[in-house]
Design an enzyme around this catalytic site. Structure first.
Site, short mmCIF file in Angstrom:
data_model
loop_
_atom_site.label_atom_id
_atom_site.label_comp_id
_atom_site.label_asym_id
_atom_site.label_seq_id
_atom_site.Cartn_x
_atom_site.Cartn_y
_atom_site.Cartn_z
N CYS A 52 4.67 4.97 -6.25
CA CYS A 52 4.76 4.22 -7.51
C CYS A 52 5.24 5.18 -8.59
O CYS A 52 4.68 6.27 -8.75
CB CYS A 52 3.39 3.65 -7.88
SG CYS A 52 3.36 2.90 -9.52
N ASP A 59 3.08 3.60 -1.93
CA ASP A 59 3.39 2.20 -1.66
C ASP A 59 3.91 2.13 -0.23
O ASP A 59 4.63 3.03 0.22
CB ASP A 59 4.48 1.67 -2.61
CG ASP A 59 3.96 1.48 -4.02
OD1 ASP A 59 2.82 1.03 -4.18
OD2 ASP A 59 4.71 1.77 -4.97
N VAL A 74 25.61 3.43 11.71
CA VAL A 74 24.82 4.49 11.09
C VAL A 74 24.14 5.28 12.22
O VAL A 74 23.67 4.70 13.20
CB VAL A 74 23.80 3.94 10.08
CG1 VAL A 74 22.71 3.10 10.74
CG2 VAL A 74 23.17 5.06 9.26
#
Length: 154
Positions: A52, A59, A74
């Protein structure tokens, strides 16, 4: 060793340190050996962590990334390190989720990409963030992301 589509990779098969930030993380791509075929690639990160930006508290999210590649894929170790780089990065849920998607779109130029960020509650409110690059193609099988609405996710 002869040249392959994997020859230019710098992180796969080598000791690689944790990037200090998402900006410092190196995302790598490889040529799609199935270019011309339309299919969906899914990455699931059920233990994504960021901080946060106001409190510094952790979080947690369950991320699901789906994309239809064109010429590039990727490289998964670089994606893992990129996602890990958010562990010490302070940003709101919305910024983390959309930043990941946009970075992948910029790198890969896929036909289509979507991300679901299913964030665990903080302050009693789960925040789910969804982004996609455009309308999903109707003629490619794109499964549901399989993460139910929050009812004690786990």
């Amino acid at each position: 060793m002869s040249e392959t589509i994997y020859s230019g990779l710098q992180q796969l098969g080598s000791p690689t340190s944790m990037p200090a930030s998402p900006e410092a993380a190196v995302l790598e791509k490889v040529a799609n050996p199935q270019a011309g075929q339309r299919y969906v690639v899914r990455f699931t990160a059920p233990e994504f962590t960021s901080l946060c930006p106001m409190t510094g508290q952790p979080d947690f999210a369950h991320l699901v990334i789906d994309y239809i590649p064109r010429d590039w894929l990727v490289e998964s170790k670089s994606l893992k390190l990129f996602l890990f780089s958010f562990r010490n990065h302070g940003a709101f849920h919305e910024d983390c989720t959309v930043s990941i998607a946009r970075r992948l779109v910029d790198l890969l130029q896929p036909e289509w990409l979507r991300i679901g960020g299913y964030w665990y509650p903080r302050g009693g409110i789960p925040i789910d963030v969804f982004w996609q690059s455009g309308a999903a193609p109707a003629d490619v099988w794109i499964p549901d992301q399989g993460v139910p609405p929050y009812r004690g996710r786990g």
